[in-house]
Enzyme design. Structure first.
Site, PDB file in Angstrom:
ATOM      1  N   ASP A 144      25.350  46.194  41.483  1.00  0.00           N
ATOM      2  CA  ASP A 144      25.875  44.824  41.445  1.00  0.00           C
ATOM      3  C   ASP A 144      25.464  44.095  42.731  1.00  0.00           C
ATOM      4  OD1 ASP A 144      28.564  43.398  39.870  1.00  0.00           O
ATOM      5  OD2 ASP A 144      27.912  42.579  41.795  1.00  0.00           O
ATOM      6  N   HIS A 176      28.466  44.051  29.759  1.00  0.00           N
ATOM      7  CA  HIS A 176      28.206  44.954  30.889  1.00  0.00           C
ATOM      8  C   HIS A 176      29.472  45.702  31.265  1.00  0.00           C
ATOM      9  CE1 HIS A 176      29.269  40.973  32.505  1.00  0.00           C
ATOM     10  NE2 HIS A 176      29.861  41.610  33.496  1.00  0.00           N
TER      11      HIS A 176
HETATM   12  P1  DGP Z   1      31.598  39.717  35.231  1.00  0.00           P
HETATM   13  O1  DGP Z   1      32.635  38.893  35.943  1.00  0.00           O
HETATM   14  O2  DGP Z   1      32.233  40.934  34.587  1.00  0.00           O
HETATM   15  O3  DGP Z   1      30.767  38.899  34.269  1.00  0.00           O
HETATM   16  O4  DGP Z   1      30.631  40.292  36.367  1.00  0.00           O
HETATM   17  C1  DGP Z   1      29.331  39.865  36.579  1.00  0.00           C
HETATM   18  C2  DGP Z   1      28.797  40.665  37.744  1.00  0.00           C
HETATM   19  O5  DGP Z   1      27.389  40.499  37.779  1.00  0.00           O
HETATM   20  C3  DGP Z   1      29.318  40.243  39.122  1.00  0.00           C
HETATM   21  O6  DGP Z   1      29.983  41.355  39.717  1.00  0.00           O
HETATM   22  C4  DGP Z   1      28.087  39.894  39.929  1.00  0.00           C
HETATM   23  C5  DGP Z   1      26.959  40.492  39.115  1.00  0.00           C
HETATM   24  N1  DGP Z   1      25.734  39.729  39.146  1.00  0.00           N
HETATM   25  C6  DGP Z   1      25.589  38.416  38.858  1.00  0.00           C
HETATM   26  N2  DGP Z   1      24.307  38.050  38.973  1.00  0.00           N
HETATM   27  C7  DGP Z   1      23.616  39.163  39.334  1.00  0.00           C
HETATM   28  C8  DGP Z   1      22.247  39.427  39.611  1.00  0.00           C
HETATM   29  O7  DGP Z   1      21.388  38.547  39.551  1.00  0.00           O
HETATM   30  N3  DGP Z   1      21.926  40.691  39.951  1.00  0.00           N
HETATM   31  C9  DGP Z   1      22.845  41.688  40.035  1.00  0.00           C
HETATM   32  N4  DGP Z   1      22.432  42.906  40.389  1.00  0.00           N
HETATM   33  N5  DGP Z   1      24.153  41.485  39.776  1.00  0.00           N
HETATM   34  C10 DGP Z   1      24.528  40.233  39.437  1.00  0.00           C
END
Ligand code: DGP
Length: 137
Positions: free
Chosen positions: A31, A100
């Site tokens: 994340d 996810h």
């Molecule tokens: P949620 O609230 O469950 O939809 O969590 C989305 C998660 O995704 C949040 O913890 C941050 C992560 N995230 C958002 N954009 C990106 C990205 O571009 N790359 C990665 N690795 N994680 C991301």
């Protein structure tokens, strides 16, 4: 075609990620804004927003690898405790509309904070819900 989500773009290799696992159906990567070191996201390659939209095959593929990825995250971080989090809908804190699963190690104060305001149901409500849910399955 709907605009790809950020995770769709990661699957398309349009934007980079720190990948830790991949197979034909699943990708797992760190994340970008971790709640704790090792906070990992596990996504199906099927592009649907919510868990209840996921096909049985993709659900099985995710279920098959989640414990294995969790074991690897625990071994790598030294954590023994962790949360598995899966948000559906903006009201439930979903920000990226591609299914996810978060694997979030609990390392001291770092990790997921949970507000758990439990309630109780009215008399008869439980039985009514059981009937209604069973009728849908
Ligand atoms: P949620 O609230 O469950 O939809 O969590 C989305 C998660 O995704 C949040 O913890 C941050 C992560 N995230 C958002 N954009 C990106 C990205 O571009 N790359 C990665 N690795 N994680 C991301």
């Amino acid at each position: 075609m709907p605009e790809p989500t950020i995770f769709g773009k990661i699957l398309d290799r349009e934007i980079p990620c720190h990948s830790v696992y991949e197979d034909d159906h699943v990708l797992a990567f760190l994340d970008v804004n971790p709640l704790s070191p090792g906070h990992t996201l596990v996504i199906p390659k099927e592009r649907v927003a919510f868990l209840h939209e996921l096909s049985d095959d993709q659900s099985a593929a995710i279920g098959r690898v989640l414990p294995r990825i969790a074991r690897a995250v625990l071994a790598a971080t030294g954590a023994t405790d962790y949360n598995l989090l899966q948000n559906n809908g903006a009201g439930a804190h979903q920000a990226v509309f591609h299914v996810h699963f978060h694997i979030i190690p609990k390392l001291g104060k770092r990790g997921l904070g949970v507000g758990w305001k439990s309630t109780s149901l009215e008399a008869g409500e439980t039985e009514e819900l059981v009937v209604k849910i069973r009728a849908q399955l």
